[in-house]
Motif scaffolding. Structure first.
Motif, PDB file in Angstrom:
ATOM      1  N   MET A 238      -4.004  -5.829  -5.760  1.00 57.32           N
ATOM      2  CA  MET A 238      -2.860  -6.005  -4.873  1.00 57.32           C
ATOM      3  C   MET A 238      -3.303  -6.582  -3.525  1.00 57.32           C
ATOM      4  O   MET A 238      -2.648  -7.478  -2.988  1.00 57.32           O
ATOM      5  CB  MET A 238      -2.126  -4.678  -4.679  1.00 57.32           C
ATOM      6  N   ALA A 239      -4.409  -6.091  -2.994  1.00 58.72           N
ATOM      7  CA  ALA A 239      -4.919  -6.618  -1.729  1.00 58.72           C
ATOM      8  C   ALA A 239      -5.290  -8.097  -1.883  1.00 58.72           C
ATOM      9  O   ALA A 239      -5.000  -8.910  -1.001  1.00 58.72           O
ATOM     10  CB  ALA A 239      -6.118  -5.805  -1.256  1.00 58.72           C
ATOM     11  N   GLY A 240      -5.904  -8.438  -3.005  1.00 61.51           N
ATOM     12  CA  GLY A 240      -6.250  -9.826  -3.269  1.00 61.51           C
ATOM     13  C   GLY A 240      -5.030 -10.722  -3.385  1.00 61.51           C
ATOM     14  O   GLY A 240      -5.089 -11.913  -3.099  1.00 61.51           O
ATOM     15  N   ALA A 241      -3.907 -10.129  -3.785  1.00 67.01           N
ATOM     16  CA  ALA A 241      -2.652 -10.870  -3.877  1.00 67.01           C
ATOM     17  C   ALA A 241      -1.943 -10.930  -2.522  1.00 67.01           C
ATOM     18  O   ALA A 241      -0.861 -11.478  -2.412  1.00 67.01           O
ATOM     19  CB  ALA A 241      -1.732 -10.219  -4.914  1.00 67.01           C
ATOM     20  N   GLY A 242      -2.567 -10.311  -1.497  1.00 66.27           N
ATOM     21  CA  GLY A 242      -1.985 -10.335  -0.163  1.00 66.27           C
ATOM     22  C   GLY A 242      -0.986  -9.223   0.091  1.00 66.27           C
ATOM     23  O   GLY A 242      -0.211  -9.288   1.038  1.00 66.27           O
ATOM     24  N   ILE A 243      -1.012  -8.191  -0.732  1.00 62.24           N
ATOM     25  CA  ILE A 243      -0.054  -7.096  -0.612  1.00 62.24           C
ATOM     26  C   ILE A 243      -0.803  -5.812  -0.323  1.00 62.24           C
ATOM     27  O   ILE A 243      -1.697  -5.422  -1.067  1.00 62.24           O
ATOM     28  CB  ILE A 243       0.783  -6.954  -1.890  1.00 62.24           C
ATOM     29  N   HIS A 244      -0.424  -5.152   0.761  1.00 58.77           N
ATOM     30  CA  HIS A 244      -1.055  -3.908   1.180  1.00 58.77           C
ATOM     31  C   HIS A 244      -0.003  -2.824   1.310  1.00 58.77           C
ATOM     32  O   HIS A 244       1.142  -3.098   1.655  1.00 58.77           O
ATOM     33  CB  HIS A 244      -1.798  -4.099   2.493  1.00 58.77           C
ATOM     34  N   VAL A 245      -0.390  -1.599   1.064  1.00 56.78           N
ATOM     35  CA  VAL A 245       0.531  -0.470   1.136  1.00 56.78           C
ATOM     36  C   VAL A 245       0.737  -0.079   2.591  1.00 56.78           C
ATOM     37  O   VAL A 245      -0.159  -0.207   3.415  1.00 56.78           O
ATOM     38  CB  VAL A 245       0.014   0.727   0.298  1.00 56.78           C
ATOM     39  N   SER A 246       1.938   0.378   2.904  1.00 56.29           N
ATOM     40  CA  SER A 246       2.205   0.923   4.232  1.00 56.29           C
ATOM     41  C   SER A 246       2.189   2.441   4.136  1.00 56.29           C
ATOM     42  O   SER A 246       2.276   3.009   3.057  1.00 56.29           O
ATOM     43  CB  SER A 246       3.557   0.442   4.754  1.00 56.29           C
ATOM     44  N   GLU A 247       2.081   3.096   5.251  1.00 57.62           N
ATOM     45  CA  GLU A 247       2.057   4.555   5.271  1.00 57.62           C
ATOM     46  C   GLU A 247       3.466   5.146   5.250  1.00 57.62           C
ATOM     47  O   GLU A 247       3.635   6.337   5.079  1.00 57.62           O
ATOM     48  CB  GLU A 247       1.300   5.048   6.503  1.00 57.62           C
ATOM     49  N   SER A 248       4.468   4.328   5.436  1.00 56.55           N
ATOM     50  CA  SER A 248       5.837   4.845   5.490  1.00 56.55           C
ATOM     51  C   SER A 248       6.400   5.073   4.093  1.00 56.55           C
ATOM     52  O   SER A 248       5.944   4.483   3.121  1.00 56.55           O
ATOM     53  CB  SER A 248       6.730   3.880   6.261  1.00 56.55           C
ATOM     54  N   ASP A 249       7.376   5.939   4.023  1.00 58.60           N
ATOM     55  CA  ASP A 249       8.041   6.231   2.753  1.00 58.60           C
ATOM     56  C   ASP A 249       9.232   5.300   2.624  1.00 58.60           C
ATOM     57  O   ASP A 249      10.343   5.654   2.945  1.00 58.60           O
ATOM     58  CB  ASP A 249       8.457   7.702   2.723  1.00 58.60           C
ATOM     59  N   THR A 250       9.004   4.099   2.165  1.00 59.74           N
ATOM     60  CA  THR A 250      10.039   3.085   2.081  1.00 59.74           C
ATOM     61  C   THR A 250      10.209   2.609   0.649  1.00 59.74           C
ATOM     62  O   THR A 250       9.397   2.900  -0.222  1.00 59.74           O
ATOM     63  CB  THR A 250       9.670   1.865   2.950  1.00 59.74           C
ATOM     64  N   ALA A 251      11.253   1.836   0.456  1.00 58.22           N
ATOM     65  CA  ALA A 251      11.483   1.236  -0.861  1.00 58.22           C
ATOM     66  C   ALA A 251      10.333   0.298  -1.210  1.00 58.22           C
ATOM     67  O   ALA A 251       9.915   0.227  -2.367  1.00 58.22           O
ATOM     68  CB  ALA A 251      12.810   0.495  -0.880  1.00 58.22           C
ATOM     69  N   ARG A 252       9.791  -0.411  -0.215  1.00 58.22           N
ATOM     70  CA  ARG A 252       8.652  -1.304  -0.479  1.00 58.22           C
ATOM     71  C   ARG A 252       7.427  -0.504  -0.908  1.00 58.22           C
ATOM     72  O   ARG A 252       6.681  -0.920  -1.782  1.00 58.22           O
ATOM     73  CB  ARG A 252       8.319  -2.157   0.737  1.00 58.22           C
TER      74      ARG A 252
END
Length: 104
Positions: free
Chosen positions: A41-55
């Motif tokens: 996922m990081a290699g795809a440019g997507i990182h997790v956020s610490e918030s509890d969101t739909a994303r």
């Protein structure tokens, strides 16, 4: 990102491995598959956020799909030239890419 016990439990449930949680193969591979999925996922440019969101939930589902795929294909060999990708995973990954910078 370390695999917390809560996240490990949710991965085991998603992969339908809860009853096998003490199996040595499960204990060894699930954390490794999780780290590989997070790296993908990081290699795809997507990182997790610490918030509890739909994303964040969508990110977790993508990681789950990658872990399950890695688990199910750990002994699979391809005999033909056809390979298929999980279309639901591809849609979720694309959505994450289209809707946000690096903050999943």
């Amino acid at each position: 990102m370390a695999l917390s016990e809560e996240r490990r439990a949710s991965l085991l449930a998603y992969c339908k491995l809860t009853e096998l949680q003490d199996d040595p193969e499960v204990r060894a591979l699930i954390p490794a598959l999780y780290q590989a999925a997070v790296g993908y996922m990081a290699g795809a440019g997507i990182h997790v956020s610490e918030s509890d969101t739909a994303r964040a939930a969508l990110y977790d589902l993508c990681v789950n799909a990658l872990v399950l795929d890695g688990w199910e294909r750990r002994e699979v060999s391809f005999t033909g030239t056809t390979a298929t990708e999980n279309p639901a995973f591809r849609r979720m990954l694309n959505q994450l890419k289209w809707t946000g910078g690096g903050d999943a």
